[in-house]
Each structure stands twice: as structure tokens, then as C-alpha cells.
Design a protein around this motif. Structure first.
Motif, PDB file in Angstrom:
ATOM      1  N   ARG A  69       6.021   2.991   0.864  1.00 45.81           N
ATOM      2  CA  ARG A  69       5.365   1.733   0.506  1.00 45.81           C
ATOM      3  C   ARG A  69       5.292   0.865   1.755  1.00 45.81           C
ATOM      4  O   ARG A  69       6.324   0.450   2.291  1.00 45.81           O
ATOM      5  CB  ARG A  69       6.113   1.011  -0.604  1.00 45.81           C
ATOM      6  CG  ARG A  69       5.499  -0.360  -0.893  1.00 45.81           C
ATOM      7  CD  ARG A  69       5.808  -0.868  -2.243  1.00 45.81           C
ATOM      8  NE  ARG A  69       4.994  -0.107  -3.202  1.00 45.81           N
ATOM      9  CZ  ARG A  69       5.068  -0.286  -4.504  1.00 45.81           C
ATOM     10  NH1 ARG A  69       5.890  -1.162  -5.021  1.00 45.81           N
ATOM     11  NH2 ARG A  69       4.306   0.427  -5.306  1.00 45.81           N
ATOM     12  N   CYS A  70       4.059   0.614   2.193  1.00 46.01           N
ATOM     13  CA  CYS A  70       3.826  -0.211   3.381  1.00 46.01           C
ATOM     14  C   CYS A  70       3.426  -1.613   2.940  1.00 46.01           C
ATOM     15  O   CYS A  70       2.444  -1.784   2.206  1.00 46.01           O
ATOM     16  CB  CYS A  70       2.717   0.390   4.238  1.00 46.01           C
ATOM     17  SG  CYS A  70       3.121   1.989   4.956  1.00 46.01           S
ATOM     18  N   TYR A  71       4.171  -2.598   3.394  1.00 47.12           N
ATOM     19  CA  TYR A  71       3.846  -3.998   3.146  1.00 47.12           C
ATOM     20  C   TYR A  71       3.132  -4.523   4.379  1.00 47.12           C
ATOM     21  O   TYR A  71       3.607  -4.346   5.502  1.00 47.12           O
ATOM     22  CB  TYR A  71       5.106  -4.819   2.880  1.00 47.12           C
ATOM     23  CG  TYR A  71       5.778  -4.461   1.581  1.00 47.12           C
ATOM     24  CD1 TYR A  71       5.362  -5.058   0.391  1.00 47.12           C
ATOM     25  CD2 TYR A  71       6.800  -3.529   1.537  1.00 47.12           C
ATOM     26  CE1 TYR A  71       5.972  -4.726  -0.809  1.00 47.12           C
ATOM     27  CE2 TYR A  71       7.419  -3.193   0.340  1.00 47.12           C
ATOM     28  CZ  TYR A  71       7.004  -3.795  -0.818  1.00 47.12           C
ATOM     29  OH  TYR A  71       7.598  -3.459  -2.006  1.00 47.12           O
ATOM     30  N   VAL A 127      11.169   9.247   7.943  1.00 50.27           N
ATOM     31  CA  VAL A 127      10.230   9.225   6.823  1.00 50.27           C
ATOM     32  C   VAL A 127      10.030  10.680   6.397  1.00 50.27           C
ATOM     33  O   VAL A 127       9.797  11.546   7.242  1.00 50.27           O
ATOM     34  CB  VAL A 127       8.893   8.580   7.245  1.00 50.27           C
ATOM     35  CG1 VAL A 127       7.843   8.729   6.157  1.00 50.27           C
ATOM     36  CG2 VAL A 127       9.107   7.107   7.606  1.00 50.27           C
ATOM     37  N   THR A 128      10.144  10.944   5.106  1.00 44.75           N
ATOM     38  CA  THR A 128      10.041  12.310   4.582  1.00 44.75           C
ATOM     39  C   THR A 128       9.112  12.327   3.365  1.00 44.75           C
ATOM     40  O   THR A 128       8.751  11.272   2.839  1.00 44.75           O
ATOM     41  CB  THR A 128      11.419  12.849   4.150  1.00 44.75           C
ATOM     42  OG1 THR A 128      11.798  12.214   2.922  1.00 44.75           O
ATOM     43  CG2 THR A 128      12.479  12.627   5.211  1.00 44.75           C
ATOM     44  N   PRO A 129       8.768  13.513   2.874  1.00 52.47           N
ATOM     45  CA  PRO A 129       7.972  13.606   1.647  1.00 52.47           C
ATOM     46  C   PRO A 129       8.766  13.309   0.369  1.00 52.47           C
ATOM     47  O   PRO A 129       8.207  13.317  -0.717  1.00 52.47           O
ATOM     48  CB  PRO A 129       7.496  15.067   1.631  1.00 52.47           C
ATOM     49  CG  PRO A 129       7.599  15.520   3.028  1.00 52.47           C
ATOM     50  CD  PRO A 129       8.779  14.791   3.593  1.00 52.47           C
ATOM     51  N   ARG A 130      10.052  13.046   0.478  1.00 52.59           N
ATOM     52  CA  ARG A 130      10.889  12.896  -0.705  1.00 52.59           C
ATOM     53  C   ARG A 130      10.499  11.710  -1.589  1.00 52.59           C
ATOM     54  O   ARG A 130      10.627  11.758  -2.811  1.00 52.59           O
ATOM     55  CB  ARG A 130      12.356  12.777  -0.293  1.00 52.59           C
ATOM     56  CG  ARG A 130      13.296  12.930  -1.466  1.00 52.59           C
ATOM     57  CD  ARG A 130      14.709  13.221  -1.070  1.00 52.59           C
ATOM     58  NE  ARG A 130      14.895  14.402  -0.259  1.00 52.59           N
ATOM     59  CZ  ARG A 130      14.969  15.656  -0.724  1.00 52.59           C
ATOM     60  NH1 ARG A 130      14.818  15.883  -2.001  1.00 52.59           N
ATOM     61  NH2 ARG A 130      15.187  16.650   0.096  1.00 52.59           N
ATOM     62  N   HIS A 176       0.859  -1.189   0.000  1.00 49.34           N
ATOM     63  CA  HIS A 176       0.000   0.000   0.000  1.00 49.34           C
ATOM     64  C   HIS A 176       0.893   1.236   0.000  1.00 49.34           C
ATOM     65  O   HIS A 176       1.722   1.410   0.886  1.00 49.34           O
ATOM     66  CB  HIS A 176      -0.897  -0.009   1.247  1.00 49.34           C
ATOM     67  CG  HIS A 176      -1.777   1.181   1.365  1.00 49.34           C
ATOM     68  ND1 HIS A 176      -2.822   1.426   0.494  1.00 49.34           N
ATOM     69  CD2 HIS A 176      -1.781   2.204   2.251  1.00 49.34           C
ATOM     70  CE1 HIS A 176      -3.434   2.545   0.848  1.00 49.34           C
ATOM     71  NE2 HIS A 176      -2.821   3.038   1.915  1.00 49.34           N
ATOM     72  N   ASP A 177       0.728   2.063  -1.030  1.00 48.50           N
ATOM     73  CA  ASP A 177       1.544   3.265  -1.157  1.00 48.50           C
ATOM     74  C   ASP A 177       0.875   4.463  -0.477  1.00 48.50           C
ATOM     75  O   ASP A 177      -0.339   4.657  -0.612  1.00 48.50           O
ATOM     76  CB  ASP A 177       1.774   3.606  -2.632  1.00 48.50           C
ATOM     77  CG  ASP A 177       2.720   2.636  -3.307  1.00 48.50           C
ATOM     78  OD1 ASP A 177       3.390   1.859  -2.595  1.00 48.50           O
ATOM     79  OD2 ASP A 177       2.801   2.656  -4.544  1.00 48.50           O
ATOM     80  N   ILE A 178       1.684   5.239   0.217  1.00 47.32           N
ATOM     81  CA  ILE A 178       1.230   6.451   0.887  1.00 47.32           C
ATOM     82  C   ILE A 178       2.096   7.603   0.411  1.00 47.32           C
ATOM     83  O   ILE A 178       3.329   7.495   0.371  1.00 47.32           O
ATOM     84  CB  ILE A 178       1.316   6.304   2.421  1.00 47.32           C
ATOM     85  CG1 ILE A 178       0.326   5.240   2.877  1.00 47.32           C
ATOM     86  CG2 ILE A 178       1.070   7.644   3.115  1.00 47.32           C
ATOM     87  CD1 ILE A 178       0.397   4.887   4.332  1.00 47.32           C
ATOM     88  N   ARG A 179       1.441   8.676   0.054  1.00 48.11           N
ATOM     89  CA  ARG A 179       2.152   9.895  -0.332  1.00 48.11           C
ATOM     90  C   ARG A 179       2.307  10.742   0.921  1.00 48.11           C
ATOM     91  O   ARG A 179       1.355  11.317   1.431  1.00 48.11           O
ATOM     92  CB  ARG A 179       1.357  10.645  -1.396  1.00 48.11           C
ATOM     93  CG  ARG A 179       2.085  11.836  -1.935  1.00 48.11           C
ATOM     94  CD  ARG A 179       1.324  12.424  -3.125  1.00 48.11           C
ATOM     95  NE  ARG A 179       1.849  13.745  -3.377  1.00 48.11           N
ATOM     96  CZ  ARG A 179       1.236  14.878  -3.032  1.00 48.11           C
ATOM     97  NH1 ARG A 179       0.061  14.844  -2.447  1.00 48.11           N
ATOM     98  NH2 ARG A 179       1.796  16.031  -3.290  1.00 48.11           N
ATOM     99  N   TYR A 204       8.774   1.104   3.617  1.00 47.17           N
ATOM    100  CA  TYR A 204      10.007   1.430   2.904  1.00 47.17           C
ATOM    101  C   TYR A 204       9.852   2.737   2.135  1.00 47.17           C
ATOM    102  O   TYR A 204       8.784   3.032   1.595  1.00 47.17           O
ATOM    103  CB  TYR A 204      10.344   0.329   1.890  1.00 47.17           C
ATOM    104  CG  TYR A 204      10.760  -0.976   2.502  1.00 47.17           C
ATOM    105  CD1 TYR A 204      12.097  -1.322   2.596  1.00 47.17           C
ATOM    106  CD2 TYR A 204       9.808  -1.871   2.975  1.00 47.17           C
ATOM    107  CE1 TYR A 204      12.489  -2.532   3.149  1.00 47.17           C
ATOM    108  CE2 TYR A 204      10.192  -3.079   3.533  1.00 47.17           C
ATOM    109  CZ  TYR A 204      11.532  -3.411   3.611  1.00 47.17           C
ATOM    110  OH  TYR A 204      11.908  -4.605   4.170  1.00 47.17           O
ATOM    111  N   GLN A 205      10.938   3.477   2.070  1.00 44.04           N
ATOM    112  CA  GLN A 205      11.045   4.629   1.177  1.00 44.04           C
ATOM    113  C   GLN A 205      12.345   4.487   0.413  1.00 44.04           C
ATOM    114  O   GLN A 205      13.395   4.233   1.016  1.00 44.04           O
ATOM    115  CB  GLN A 205      11.068   5.943   1.966  1.00 44.04           C
ATOM    116  CG  GLN A 205       9.703   6.445   2.339  1.00 44.04           C
ATOM    117  CD  GLN A 205       9.754   7.879   2.822  1.00 44.04           C
ATOM    118  OE1 GLN A 205      10.569   8.238   3.660  1.00 44.04           O
ATOM    119  NE2 GLN A 205       8.863   8.697   2.301  1.00 44.04           N
TER     120      GLN A 205
END
Length: 146
Positions: free
Chosen positions: A83-85, A76-79, A11-14, A103-104
Motif C-alpha cells: 500500500r503506497c500512500y 518488499v515481498t509478494p507476501r 494505492h495498492d500494488i500486488r 507499507y506491507q
């Protein structure tokens, strides 16, 4: 620490500017929120669109949290996209535990274990998971090798 199993849901998070503190990293309190958002997305994916809201109202099944453990590995940054597994690692008589690894840019940002208890929502009384939920989760735990 190993990689998520192939059966893990991604699941992707912006992460945005508004998620961050003056140090230019995500507020500590946002990290559990990101993980919970990913777990809710896991339920939606596996229950045909039904997340916690629908489970509570339409199925009369609650899943309040009884334990959260998290380890923070790097900021964790906005860069980059976060991605959350997510995958279930334990199904007890009345509870479920999910693993979330986030993960980023290919690097582990945080990891956590999140345990919920199944309840009859309108009575706030503990219950065994319904058979259809148990039948959904047990093979996923076996696939993950937990």
C-alpha cells in the motif's frame, strides 16, 4: 517517522513473483517503479482519470523527474499487498514534490520524495504549473501540514 496524513491517497500494488530476485525480495529497481505507479494513480484520481499519458498528450504538460530520494526500510515481498500512500509536500514555481510511503502488513517498506518539473511537453521547456493544477495542489499541501 510519522504516519501519512489523513489526506494521503492510498494505492495498492500486488507484488508478484516476477517482481522478485533470487533472494525472494522485490528487485531494487522495482521499488521506484511501484512509487511512480502510485504517483500516476494520484494524478488519475485528482484529474478525473488523467494520468501522465493524458497530461502529456491532451494537456501538453510534461512532468519529468529531476530528483528522486528513497530510503529502504525493510524488504518488499509478494507476501502482502504493498500500500503506497502518496501526497504532495511542496509546490514550487515550476516543480512539485510528492512523498510516497509504502507499507506491507502495516510495516514501512520504503519511503521517498519525488520531484517533477512542469514542462510544455512538445517544447520540453520548463513552465509554471497551470492555474487549475496549482489550485488543486495547494489545498492538499495545506491539509497535509507540509
Amino acid at each position: 517517522m510519522g504516519s501519512p496524513p489523513d489526506s494521503a491517497f492510498a494505492h495498492d500494488i500486488r507484488v508478484t513473483w516476477g517482481d522478485c530476485d533470487p533472494a525472494k525480495i522485490a528487485y531494487t529497481g522495482r521499488l521506484p517503479w511501484f512509487a511512480l505507479d502510485a504517483i500516476n494513480a494520484w494524478w488519475e484520481r485528482h484529474l478525473g482519470g488523467d494520468g501522465w499519458f493524458q497530461m502529456e498528450l491532451d494537456r501538453n504538460m510534461g512532468t519529468p523527474f529531476v530528483r528522486i530520494e528513497m530510503d529502504f526500510k525493510r524488504p518488499v515481498t509478494p507476501r502482502h499487498v504493498l500500500r503506497c500512500y502518496v501526497w504532495p509536500i511542496r509546490l514550487g514555481e515550476t516543480s512539485i514534490t510528492f512523498q510516497v510511503d509504502a507499507y506491507q502488513d502495516g510495516k514501512l517498506g520504503f519511503t521517498g520524495k519525488f520531484t517533477n518539473v512542469f514542462t510544455v511537453a512538445d517544447q520540453f521547456r520548463k513552465q509554471r504549473p497551470p492555474e487549475d493544477i496549482r489550485a488543486l495542489i495547494e489545498p492538499l499541501i495545506a491539509q497535509a501540514g507540509a
